[in-house]
Enzyme design. Structure first.
Site, PDB file in Angstrom:
ATOM      1  N   ILE A  16       0.819  -1.312  -0.045  1.00 40.41           N
ATOM      2  CA  ILE A  16      -0.030   0.106   0.060  1.00 40.41           C
ATOM      3  C   ILE A  16       0.844   1.369  -0.124  1.00 40.41           C
ATOM      4  CG2 ILE A  16      -1.742   1.236   1.307  1.00 40.41           C
ATOM      5  CD1 ILE A  16      -2.928  -1.334   2.297  1.00 40.41           C
ATOM      6  N   TYR A 156      -4.496  -6.397  16.791  1.00 40.48           N
ATOM      7  CA  TYR A 156      -4.321  -5.456  15.492  1.00 40.48           C
ATOM      8  C   TYR A 156      -5.564  -4.466  15.474  1.00 40.48           C
ATOM      9  CZ  TYR A 156      -4.494  -3.819  10.577  1.00 40.48           C
ATOM     10  OH  TYR A 156      -4.733  -3.348   9.454  1.00 40.48           O
ATOM     11  N   VAL A 189      -6.990  -5.980   1.038  1.00 41.91           N
ATOM     12  CA  VAL A 189      -5.807  -5.521   0.188  1.00 41.91           C
ATOM     13  C   VAL A 189      -5.098  -6.974  -0.203  1.00 41.91           C
ATOM     14  CG1 VAL A 189      -4.137  -3.833  -0.658  1.00 41.91           C
ATOM     15  CG2 VAL A 189      -6.021  -3.238   1.096  1.00 41.91           C
ATOM     16  N   GLY A 190      -4.763  -6.925  -1.522  1.00 39.17           N
ATOM     17  CA  GLY A 190      -3.987  -7.966  -2.056  1.00 39.17           C
ATOM     18  C   GLY A 190      -2.525  -7.820  -2.022  1.00 39.17           C
TER      19      GLY A 190
END
Length: 260
Positions: A16, A156, A189-190
């Site tokens: 990202i 998280y 997200v990949g």
């Protein structure tokens, strides 16, 4: 000072962060690519990609869990690129463990990287903005896990709820200086982080590798996995003049998973 604006993106060597750095460069920003020293080769590749877009870029080695490293990265932006207008506190880590299995070391580590780094980024950026009279932008990485806690992602989720709280508080405190503070909340997200999550979930629930990821992607209304470019578009908005009247917000960019 340079005519172009300067953005600092942490964790920009891959995933990202790389997508954000390249998008901001395409928007006309010169970019500080900050990442761990061990990521230097990848980060220098991102620097080259930015330069190919006609913008200036530098790599700065920084462990964002250390305040001095974050301050040094901000200083490098001003000293080497001639300005500093936007910080993107993007760097972060994931942990996949049942809450009963989270160790003291696990908790300390994820808070240092995901929460302390955001505090240090807010502090270092705002000090520079205020000193130079810049109405800067502070943009941080939240998550869908900042809006809803997810099983097996307890620590998280806690770290990302903290980012949401810090964003709201900093927005109120820094508004008199014309500084806006916002966060982006990606879904699935990949990137390598979700490969890790899938692998760890597989160990816990016994599903084949890739199955947990597929099931989560199948729950997305828009019907596809998220890309770094999807996230970067939201960051681009927060860094632009179009968001001048937006502050203290956490914007979901998840393709339709949560509705808040």
């Amino acid at each position: 000072m340079s005519e172009s604006k300067v953005a600092l993106v942490t964790g920009a060597g891959q995933g990202i962060g790389r997508g954000i750095a390249l998008k901001l460069a395409s928007d006309g920003f010169d970019v500080v690519v900050a990442d761990l020293a061990v990521q230097e080769e990848k980060a220098e590749g991102v620097v080259n990609e930015i330069e190919a877009l006609g913008r200036r870029a530098i790599f700065v080695a920084a462990d964002v869990s250390r305040k001095a490293d974050v301050e040094a990265a901000v200083a490098a932006a001003v000293d080497q690129l001639g300005g500093f207008d936007v910080i993107v506190n993007n760097a972060g880590i994931a942990q996949v463990k049942p809450i009963l299995d989270v160790t003291e070391e696990d908790l300390n580590r994820i808070l240092q990287v995901n929460v302390n780094s955001v505090v240090f980024g807010i502090q270092a950026a705002s000090a520079s903005f205020i000193e130079r009279g810049v109405k800067g932008r502070i943009i941080s990485a939240a998550s869908i896990a900042s809006i809803q806690g997810f099983p097996i992602l307890g620590a998280y989720s806690a770290s990302k709820f903290a980012v949401r709280g810090l964003t709201q508080v900093a927005a109120q405190e820094l508004a008199p200086h014309g500084i806006t503070v916002n966060a982006y909340a990606p879904g699935i997200v990949g990137t390598g982080m979700w490969e890790l999550i899938d692998a760890e979930l597989s160990k816990i629930n016994g599903k084949p590798l890739g199955q947990n990821l597929k099931e989560n992607v199948d729950s997305i209304s828009l019907g596809r996995i998220e890309t770094p470019e999807d996230v970067a578009g939201v960051v681009s908005f927060f860094a632009s003049e179009n968001s001048g009247y937006v502050t203290g917000q956490v914007l979901l960019v998840d393709g339709g998973m949560l509705y808040n």
